[in-house]
Every structure is written in structure tokens, then in C-alpha cells.
Design a protein around this motif. Sequence first.
Motif, PDB file in Angstrom:
ATOM      1  N   PHE A   1     168.372  12.493  69.991  1.00 26.13           N
ATOM      2  CA  PHE A   1     169.253  13.510  70.568  1.00 26.13           C
ATOM      3  C   PHE A   1     170.301  12.867  71.477  1.00 26.13           C
ATOM      4  CE2 PHE A   1     169.855  16.559  74.184  1.00 26.13           C
ATOM      5  CZ  PHE A   1     170.675  17.456  73.504  1.00 26.13           C
ATOM      6  N   ILE A   2     169.876  11.932  72.305  1.00 21.50           N
ATOM      7  CA  ILE A   2     170.800  11.238  73.206  1.00 21.50           C
ATOM      8  C   ILE A   2     171.857  10.476  72.413  1.00 21.50           C
ATOM      9  CG2 ILE A   2     170.966   9.358  74.885  1.00 21.50           C
ATOM     10  CD1 ILE A   2     168.214  10.274  75.935  1.00 21.50           C
ATOM     11  N   GLU A   3     171.447   9.815  71.331  1.00 21.06           N
ATOM     12  CA  GLU A   3     172.394   9.080  70.501  1.00 21.06           C
ATOM     13  C   GLU A   3     173.432  10.017  69.883  1.00 21.06           C
ATOM     14  OE1 GLU A   3     172.889   5.795  69.898  1.00 21.06           O
ATOM     15  OE2 GLU A   3     171.500   5.568  71.580  1.00 21.06           O
ATOM     16  N   LEU A   4     172.992  11.190  69.453  1.00 17.69           N
ATOM     17  CA  LEU A   4     173.915  12.147  68.845  1.00 17.69           C
ATOM     18  C   LEU A   4     174.924  12.681  69.854  1.00 17.69           C
ATOM     19  CD1 LEU A   4     171.373  14.149  66.647  1.00 17.69           C
ATOM     20  CD2 LEU A   4     173.096  12.521  65.847  1.00 17.69           C
ATOM     21  N   LEU A   5     174.523  12.782  71.111  1.00 12.09           N
ATOM     22  CA  LEU A   5     175.421  13.306  72.144  1.00 12.09           C
ATOM     23  C   LEU A   5     176.541  12.333  72.503  1.00 12.09           C
ATOM     24  CD1 LEU A   5     173.029  15.022  74.724  1.00 12.09           C
ATOM     25  CD2 LEU A   5     174.489  16.117  73.011  1.00 12.09           C
ATOM     26  N   LYS A   6     176.339  11.054  72.272  1.00 15.78           N
ATOM     27  CA  LYS A   6     177.294  10.045  72.719  1.00 15.78           C
ATOM     28  C   LYS A   6     178.675  10.215  72.095  1.00 15.78           C
ATOM     29  CE  LYS A   6     173.931   6.429  73.873  1.00 15.78           C
ATOM     30  NZ  LYS A   6     173.449   5.070  73.561  1.00 15.78           N
ATOM     31  N   LYS A   7     178.734  10.793  70.898  1.00 17.62           N
ATOM     32  CA  LYS A   7     180.026  10.937  70.225  1.00 17.62           C
ATOM     33  C   LYS A   7     180.673  12.297  70.475  1.00 17.62           C
ATOM     34  CE  LYS A   7     177.761  12.374  65.921  1.00 17.62           C
ATOM     35  NZ  LYS A   7     177.558  12.058  64.491  1.00 17.62           N
ATOM     36  N   GLU A   8     180.042  13.134  71.305  1.00 16.39           N
ATOM     37  CA  GLU A   8     180.550  14.480  71.532  1.00 16.39           C
ATOM     38  C   GLU A   8     181.438  14.545  72.773  1.00 16.39           C
ATOM     39  OE1 GLU A   8     180.247  16.965  69.460  1.00 16.39           O
ATOM     40  OE2 GLU A   8     178.987  15.750  68.130  1.00 16.39           O
ATOM     41  N   THR A   9     182.342  15.509  72.763  1.00 18.24           N
ATOM     42  CA  THR A   9     183.168  15.812  73.939  1.00 18.24           C
ATOM     43  C   THR A   9     182.990  17.285  74.283  1.00 18.24           C
ATOM     44  OG1 THR A   9     185.099  16.344  72.567  1.00 18.24           O
ATOM     45  CG2 THR A   9     184.874  14.063  73.350  1.00 18.24           C
ATOM     46  N   VAL A  10     183.195  17.599  75.547  1.00 15.16           N
ATOM     47  CA  VAL A  10     183.037  18.979  75.985  1.00 15.16           C
ATOM     48  C   VAL A  10     184.071  19.285  77.061  1.00 15.16           C
ATOM     49  CG1 VAL A  10     181.224  18.299  77.622  1.00 15.16           C
ATOM     50  CG2 VAL A  10     181.410  20.683  76.903  1.00 15.16           C
ATOM     51  N   GLN A  11     184.813  20.361  76.901  1.00 17.12           N
ATOM     52  CA  GLN A  11     185.835  20.749  77.857  1.00 17.12           C
ATOM     53  C   GLN A  11     185.242  21.661  78.927  1.00 17.12           C
ATOM     54  OE1 GLN A  11     189.211  22.373  75.762  1.00 17.12           O
ATOM     55  NE2 GLN A  11     189.341  20.626  74.363  1.00 17.12           N
ATOM     56  N   PRO A  12     185.939  21.820  80.055  1.00 19.82           N
ATOM     57  CA  PRO A  12     185.378  22.605  81.162  1.00 19.82           C
ATOM     58  C   PRO A  12     184.987  24.028  80.791  1.00 19.82           C
ATOM     59  CG  PRO A  12     187.251  21.322  81.918  1.00 19.82           C
ATOM     60  CD  PRO A  12     187.210  21.159  80.431  1.00 19.82           C
ATOM     61  N   ASP A  13     185.717  24.654  79.864  1.00 15.77           N
ATOM     62  CA  ASP A  13     185.407  26.040  79.507  1.00 15.77           C
ATOM     63  C   ASP A  13     184.396  26.152  78.367  1.00 15.77           C
ATOM     64  OD1 ASP A  13     187.167  24.970  77.652  1.00 15.77           O
ATOM     65  OD2 ASP A  13     188.179  26.886  77.279  1.00 15.77           O
TER      66      ASP A  13
END
Length: 217
Positions: A49-61
Motif C-alpha cells: 500500500f505504501i509503495e502504491l501511494l508514492k506515485k500519487e498526488t493529492v490537492q488540498p480540496d
Amino acid sequence: MPKIRRPTQDPQRRCTIKAHWIPVATTGKISGQTPTTSRQSYVKNASHFIELLKKETVQPDHLLVSFDVVSLFTNVLVAETLEIIRRKYKPPDHIIDLTKHCLKSTYVIYKDKRYKQIEGVPMGSPFSPVIANLFMEDLETRALQTASHKPKLWLRYVDDTFVIWTHGREQLDGFLDHLNSIHQKIKFTMKTEDNNQLPFLDVLVKKRQDESVGHTV
């Protein structure tokens, strides 16, 4: 055995068995070799799960959200899952028959009385997560294909799902209603981020100012 991972005033009880020494264990290992692990939504464990999150981006909203299925194992419909397996993987008939026998032959003794499990799949069997995953794989496919608003990210570990949602809180409530309309036996609960962070699989996921996704364990 009561389910105590999540606080509750009335913990649910379910049948738990030790099945590592019986034929169902071998059948589970054989049947476990399915394409499920190649799905984009598949999560093997917390490290994966941690590895999969590394390529993600998330904006403030954007919102960090988790969905949990209420008592998945006891609500999996065996006959329906066998039909899913037959339709999707086209195994020989004897594999379906053997699978059905393993899933329908669970007995427990409680206070000197013998009981047969007639609904769901047994906790403790190595076969049960395989069947539950196949059942949920079919359900999530139908849910996402028919949703009017889809999540940016959908990652599932058996009955727990992590989502990055980009359509606002009002549409999120509608998405939860949609998930709960897919199958009469399967109901989801939802948890949203608090102070830009959300726990999932013993990982605390955090939204960073640089729009990356951080975590602590």
C-alpha cells in the motif's frame, strides 16, 4: 469470536476455524493463483500500500476516504461467487464442485453442540480470503463502472478500501449510497480524513503541502 478491531458496544461474533491441515488449505492455495493480484485496485499488505501511494498526488480540496464492508466473510454468497468464477475463469466442473464442497463443509462445536455454517465463508480458512476477493472484485467492478462520479484512486485490501476523492463531500455521500445499492448483502461504512490524515492498514496517510502523499507507520 468477537470482532474487536473496531470499537463497538455490541461486538459481532463469527465462526473461526483452523484449516491449515485439511484439504481446503491445499485447494485454497491452488485456487489462489487468480488474476486478482494483477488488478490495479489490489493491495497485498501495508508495505505494498505504501509503495502504491508514492506515485500519487493529492490537492488540498481532495479528500482521503476509506470504506469498510460490514462483516464481509459472513455475507459472501457462495453460490453467486461460484457463478462468478465459472463465468470469468471457466474452470473445469470438478474444480467448481471441489470448491463448493470446501466452502459448504464447515462445522463447529459450541457448548457440546455441533453447528454447520450455512451462510458466508469461514474465518480462519486460507480459502476464504480468495473467495471474498473474487466476490469483491466483481462487486467493485460493477460499482465503479456504474458510478456517476468515480474516485481518483481506489485501492482495496479484501474488505477495506482506500480512496482519493476529487468531487466534493456532497458527491461523496452520493457515492456511498451508490456503493450500498450494488448488492443487498453488502453494506459499506465510510471514514473521511481528519486534519488532512487518515489511518488505513496500520498506516497513517497524510496530505503534504507539496501535493504528495506522505505516511507514518
